[in-house]
Design an enzyme around this catalytic site. Sequence first.
Site, PDB file in Angstrom:
ATOM      1  N   ARG A  50      -4.994  -8.956 -31.226  1.00 10.64           N
ATOM      2  CA  ARG A  50      -5.948  -8.638 -30.157  1.00 10.64           C
ATOM      3  C   ARG A  50      -6.272  -9.877 -29.333  1.00 10.64           C
ATOM      4  O   ARG A  50      -6.384  -9.809 -28.099  1.00 10.64           O
ATOM      5  CB  ARG A  50      -7.227  -8.016 -30.750  1.00 10.64           C
ATOM      6  CG  ARG A  50      -8.151  -7.446 -29.691  1.00 10.64           C
ATOM      7  CD  ARG A  50      -9.243  -6.595 -30.295  1.00 10.64           C
ATOM      8  NE  ARG A  50     -10.166  -7.383 -31.105  1.00 10.64           N
ATOM      9  CZ  ARG A  50     -11.160  -6.855 -31.845  1.00 10.64           C
ATOM     10  NH1 ARG A  50     -11.355  -5.549 -31.859  1.00 10.64           N
ATOM     11  NH2 ARG A  50     -11.948  -7.633 -32.551  1.00 10.64           N
ATOM     12  N   ARG A 103      -5.861 -22.541 -11.978  1.00 11.28           N
ATOM     13  CA  ARG A 103      -4.763 -23.519 -12.073  1.00 11.28           C
ATOM     14  C   ARG A 103      -5.283 -24.931 -12.313  1.00 11.28           C
ATOM     15  O   ARG A 103      -4.535 -25.808 -12.733  1.00 11.28           O
ATOM     16  CB  ARG A 103      -3.918 -23.489 -10.783  1.00 11.28           C
ATOM     17  CG  ARG A 103      -3.144 -22.187 -10.608  1.00 11.28           C
ATOM     18  CD  ARG A 103      -2.479 -22.130  -9.264  1.00 11.28           C
ATOM     19  NE  ARG A 103      -3.473 -22.254  -8.181  1.00 11.28           N
ATOM     20  CZ  ARG A 103      -3.185 -22.195  -6.881  1.00 11.28           C
ATOM     21  NH1 ARG A 103      -1.929 -22.015  -6.495  1.00 11.28           N
ATOM     22  NH2 ARG A 103      -4.129 -22.313  -5.985  1.00 11.28           N
ATOM     23  N   LYS A 149     -11.485  -8.733 -25.188  1.00 12.73           N
ATOM     24  CA  LYS A 149     -12.676  -9.300 -25.821  1.00 12.73           C
ATOM     25  C   LYS A 149     -12.968 -10.637 -25.141  1.00 12.73           C
ATOM     26  O   LYS A 149     -12.630 -11.714 -25.653  1.00 12.73           O
ATOM     27  CB  LYS A 149     -12.447  -9.452 -27.329  1.00 12.73           C
ATOM     28  CG  LYS A 149     -13.720  -9.421 -28.142  1.00 12.73           C
ATOM     29  CD  LYS A 149     -13.426  -9.088 -29.588  1.00 12.73           C
ATOM     30  CE  LYS A 149     -14.568  -9.454 -30.510  1.00 12.73           C
ATOM     31  NZ  LYS A 149     -15.825  -8.780 -30.219  1.00 12.73           N
ATOM     32  N   GLU A 182     -19.347   3.196 -26.563  1.00 13.36           N
ATOM     33  CA  GLU A 182     -19.504   2.470 -27.829  1.00 13.36           C
ATOM     34  C   GLU A 182     -20.870   1.800 -27.811  1.00 13.36           C
ATOM     35  O   GLU A 182     -21.629   1.961 -26.862  1.00 13.36           O
ATOM     36  CB  GLU A 182     -18.391   1.439 -27.984  1.00 13.36           C
ATOM     37  CG  GLU A 182     -18.361   0.419 -26.856  1.00 13.36           C
ATOM     38  CD  GLU A 182     -17.215  -0.583 -26.966  1.00 13.36           C
ATOM     39  OE1 GLU A 182     -16.742  -0.821 -28.090  1.00 13.36           O
ATOM     40  OE2 GLU A 182     -16.825  -1.124 -25.925  1.00 13.36           O
TER      41      GLU A 182
END
Length: 297
Positions: A50, A103, A149, A182
């Site tokens: 993940r 960058r 995440k 959630e």
Amino acid sequence: MKIHIDGRLYDKDDAKVSVFDHGLLYGDGIFEGIRAYNGRVFCLREHLARLFNSAKGIHLELPWSKLEVETAILDTIRANGLKDAYIRVVVTRGVGDLGLDMRKCKRASLIVIADKIALYPEAVYKKGLELVTSSLRRTSPDQLSPSIKSLNYLNNILARAEATRAGAHEAILLNQQGHVAECSGDNIFFLRDGRLYTPPVWSGILEGVTRNVVMTIARQTMNLEVLEEIFTCFELYRAEEVFVTGTGAEVIGATKIDGRVIGDGTPGPVTKQIIELFRAYANKNGTAIYQEANAPA
Ligand code: PXG
């Protein structure tokens, strides 16, 4: 406490990052929360997968292999002599200038913190959580994907603060369509007519590692049907049982939602069985941190 930053271990007071790190300036980075049980890191491969997918999602090139990150994690746990731990892996974009241009950040930074776990008191597992629906919606997949995440948790933090102010433990976030997504740091399930329901990943949630383990336990060990479907809060209110899953919480029943008592107001039999099966599974499976001879007492 020893903390890993970019290949070196530091004492807690000396573990510092630059004020020019884009992780601090812009929340430009990603993280994982991982647990170790009884000398083993739980679902380490899944968390690393993940983490690397989150990195890809934000165009962050990681200058380490998965094995190198795994080694950094295991070394940090060992340096702190822990067998049970909460591990926070943070990857920031690194040092740049004050502009948005990624960058300018030449190299990502890797931070690993391994600490004792701050658990919910056992009474909460016995009594269940109180949840309230937040006025804030989960970021939708066409914005910053909720499956990444990232270090941008302000939406979740503000939702949790609403719950706290309402005297509840956790907040439910709806997606942009008004379906249950959630909680601020946990996935959500409900039980009706012997079937478990949880929102599908595409509806805009973090694909929780605990969620996936619980789905497997429910299907393979308990022979339950588990359906990934979209639903509204009303389905939670009239469910037989509701529970949440997450690395910190493991599995905890939810017994009051938006002022409605769920079921008989205590964690139900299926929730209790999943809690037990999950704990047994977590205590037996995982990546060994120590060779038997070197394990702390
Ligand atoms: N949804 C969200 C939004 C999360 O942040 C989960 C679900 C559960 O996923 P896992 O893989 O852990 O089963 C999370 C992860 C904490 C804490 O200290 C928890 C998370 C994130 C940050 C802090 O409780 N949960």
